[in-house]
Design a protein around this motif. Structure first.
Motif, PDB file in Angstrom:
ATOM      1  N   ASP A  21       0.844  -1.191   0.000  1.00  0.00           N
ATOM      2  CA  ASP A  21       0.000   0.000   0.000  1.00  0.00           C
ATOM      3  C   ASP A  21       0.875   1.235   0.000  1.00  0.00           C
ATOM      4  OD1 ASP A  21      -2.687  -1.042   0.038  1.00  0.00           O
ATOM      5  OD2 ASP A  21      -2.185  -1.876   2.001  1.00  0.00           O
ATOM      6  N   GLY A  22       0.818   1.968  -1.079  1.00  0.00           N
ATOM      7  CA  GLY A  22       1.575   3.219  -1.193  1.00  0.00           C
ATOM      8  C   GLY A  22       3.046   3.018  -0.904  1.00  0.00           C
ATOM      9  N   ASP A  23       3.587   3.887  -0.029  1.00  0.00           N
ATOM     10  CA  ASP A  23       5.010   3.838   0.269  1.00  0.00           C
ATOM     11  C   ASP A  23       5.327   2.995   1.494  1.00  0.00           C
ATOM     12  OD1 ASP A  23       5.757   5.346  -1.859  1.00  0.00           O
ATOM     13  OD2 ASP A  23       5.610   7.269  -0.773  1.00  0.00           O
ATOM     14  N   SER A  24       4.299   2.427   2.126  1.00  0.00           N
ATOM     15  CA  SER A  24       4.598   1.651   3.333  1.00  0.00           C
ATOM     16  C   SER A  24       5.228   0.303   2.970  1.00  0.00           C
ATOM     17  CB  SER A  24       3.330   1.456   4.167  1.00  0.00           C
ATOM     18  OG  SER A  24       2.299   0.972   3.360  1.00  0.00           O
ATOM     19  N   ALA A  25       5.771  -0.358   3.978  1.00  0.00           N
ATOM     20  CA  ALA A  25       6.466  -1.629   3.735  1.00  0.00           C
ATOM     21  C   ALA A  25       5.465  -2.691   3.276  1.00  0.00           C
ATOM     22  CB  ALA A  25       7.149  -2.082   5.020  1.00  0.00           C
ATOM     23  N   PRO A  26       5.889  -3.556   2.370  1.00  0.00           N
ATOM     24  CA  PRO A  26       4.974  -4.614   1.924  1.00  0.00           C
ATOM     25  C   PRO A  26       4.609  -5.538   3.081  1.00  0.00           C
ATOM     26  CG  PRO A  26       7.200  -4.953   1.045  1.00  0.00           C
ATOM     27  CD  PRO A  26       7.197  -3.627   1.715  1.00  0.00           C
ATOM     28  N   GLU A  27       3.453  -6.195   2.938  1.00  0.00           N
ATOM     29  CA  GLU A  27       2.982  -7.046   4.030  1.00  0.00           C
ATOM     30  C   GLU A  27       2.591  -8.419   3.484  1.00  0.00           C
ATOM     31  OE1 GLU A  27      -0.222  -6.707   7.640  1.00  0.00           O
ATOM     32  OE2 GLU A  27      -0.110  -5.052   6.209  1.00  0.00           O
ATOM     33  N   ILE A  28       3.075  -9.448   4.145  1.00  0.00           N
ATOM     34  CA  ILE A  28       2.677 -10.813   3.766  1.00  0.00           C
ATOM     35  C   ILE A  28       1.392 -11.114   4.536  1.00  0.00           C
ATOM     36  CG2 ILE A  28       3.340 -13.249   3.806  1.00  0.00           C
ATOM     37  CD1 ILE A  28       6.284 -12.296   3.792  1.00  0.00           C
ATOM     38  N   LEU A  29       0.260 -11.146   3.830  1.00  0.00           N
ATOM     39  CA  LEU A  29      -1.024 -11.340   4.509  1.00  0.00           C
ATOM     40  C   LEU A  29      -1.265 -12.815   4.812  1.00  0.00           C
ATOM     41  CD1 LEU A  29      -3.228  -8.821   2.474  1.00  0.00           C
ATOM     42  CD2 LEU A  29      -1.993  -8.447   4.618  1.00  0.00           C
ATOM     43  N   SER A  30      -0.701 -13.692   3.993  1.00  0.00           N
ATOM     44  CA  SER A  30      -0.784 -15.127   4.277  1.00  0.00           C
ATOM     45  C   SER A  30       0.366 -15.815   3.558  1.00  0.00           C
ATOM     46  CB  SER A  30      -2.118 -15.707   3.793  1.00  0.00           C
ATOM     47  OG  SER A  30      -2.206 -15.594   2.382  1.00  0.00           O
TER      48      SER A  30
END
Ligand code: KG4
Ligand code: ZN
Length: 361
Positions: A21-30
């Motif tokens: 999302d935008g400039d925030s750090a990527p996230e592993i949702l699963s």
């Protein structure tokens, strides 16, 4: 951006949703990984037919679990990314065809990912690393050093001319009567062994080109084991320790060459980094050797969490996001045919070695 990733190139059936999302750090949702180790253990290695069938049986449930865990519906994903090669072709067909069907049904773009690109870009998912950097990939199927210059911009600087490093660990374990997978068992046995008892060769050490070779080392281990058979537990421990020391020494030498080349080719990189990936990177002796080489050469040593170093689908979903945001996605992926061999860079000619080349060389 949300991408569903699917990985089936070897003996892990995996699916994952990664978000950016935008400039925030990527996230592993699963990040769901089902290992087939038990299915293959009795055979001392991965059996392609068994692997393909196990992928067929498991994949639907794994994809469903990845979507459920992430709380993202298929409608909400922006693309479906799947490993399309290199690897065992039966498994690749299962994963890519499933991804094509999901993408078509949900009306989403499909992204065909090179498995090696997944490994190569993982450090940007976990550490936000900037290009360029150096990647050492050491697993059951690959042994490569790659200069990672950008998304889709890779240069292979070294590869193995025969066995992959993980394969050498697995074959050594088998010769010594240790269970599959060999790497962790060789490391465990080596802890109680004398690394100086056997003077095993350091393959390729000193050669200018940082390539690898492990089949001669494997032969030396077999000869040493045959010469002193029957083996006591202490003999096995000493052989494992001596083998591991030889591998670490040879690997350290090869990597040092590549670090020096990186300095020369990318002099403007203020804080150069070496990233490791693959199952063998879990080995503590090897890790310590690489860390020492890096600190001597002024390189950062980056080892992503082990479950993202070994085969997984989060790295495939992430490679999908990297391609999506770079505008490198088009409709042609719907016609992509799985490739058992698919070098990361099209420039380096494949090396032909004296021994068997791994399935994913
Ligand atoms: O990356 P990975 O899980 O799967 C693929 O090959 O694709 O790597 C598995 C390889 C096996 O050959 C295994 O024996 C080796 O990594 N391995 C290790 C260790 N843990 C796993 N080798 C040496 N030391 C370890 N601790
Ligand atoms: Zn892999």
């Amino acid at each position: 951006m949300r991408v569903l990733g699917i990985e089936t190139s070897c003996d892990e059936t995996a699916a994952s949703v990664v978000a950016l999302d935008g400039d925030s750090a990527p996230e592993i949702l699963s990040n769901v990984v089902l290992s087939q180790i038990e299915e293959h253990a009795a055979f001392g290695g991965v059996v392609p037919e068994i692997a393909a069938r196990a992928h067929v049986e498991a994949l639907d449930g794994i994809v469903e679990a990845a979507l459920t865990d992430s709380a993202v519906s298929l409608d909400e994903v922006d693309a479906v990314a799947a490993t399309a090669g290199p690897g065992l072709v039966g498994g690749l067909i299962v994963g890519l065809m499933t991804a094509k069907a999901i993408a078509a049904a949900a009306n989403k773009p499909l992204i065909a990912i090179n498995h090696l690109e997944g490994h190569a870009l993982t450090a940007r998912l976990t550490e936000g690393l900037d290009f360029p950097y150096l990647l050492l990939l050491v697993s059951g199927g690959h042994t490569q050093i790659v200069a990672v210059r950008g998304v889709g911009d890779y240069q292979r600087w070294a590869t193995t001319i025969d066995d992959a490093l993980g394969e050498a660990f697995d074959k050594t374990a088998k010769m010594l009567g240790l269970p599959y997978p060999g790497g962790p068992n060789v490391e465990k046995a080596a802890a109680g062994g004398d690394a100086s008892r056997f003077a095993f060769p350091r393959p390729m050490k000193g050669s200018a080109q940082p390539d690898f070779s492990f089949s001669g080392l494997k032969t030396a281990v077999r000869q040493a084991a045959t010469a002193i058979a029957p083996l006591s537990d202490q003999d096995v421990a000493d052989i494992c320790a001596s083998f591991q020391a030889a591998v670490a020494d040879a690997l350290g030498d090869r990597v040092a060459r590549a670090l020096a080349r990186f300095r020369k080719e990318f002099p403007e990189t203020a804080k150069p980094a070496l990233v490791v990936a693959g199952g063998v990177a879990a080995n503590r002796t090897i890790k310590a050797t690489l860390e020492a080489r890096c600190s001597k050469a002024g390189f950062a040593f980056v080892a992503p969490p082990q479950k993202l170093c070994t085969d997984n689908a989060a790295m495939i979903a992430w490679a999908g996001i990297e391609r999506l945001r770079a505008g490198m996605v088009d409709a042609s992926a719907a016609d992509f045919v799985p490739r058992s061999r698919w070098p990361l860079d099209s420039v380096s000619a494949p090396l032909v070695g004296s021994g068997r080349r791994g399935a994913k060389a």
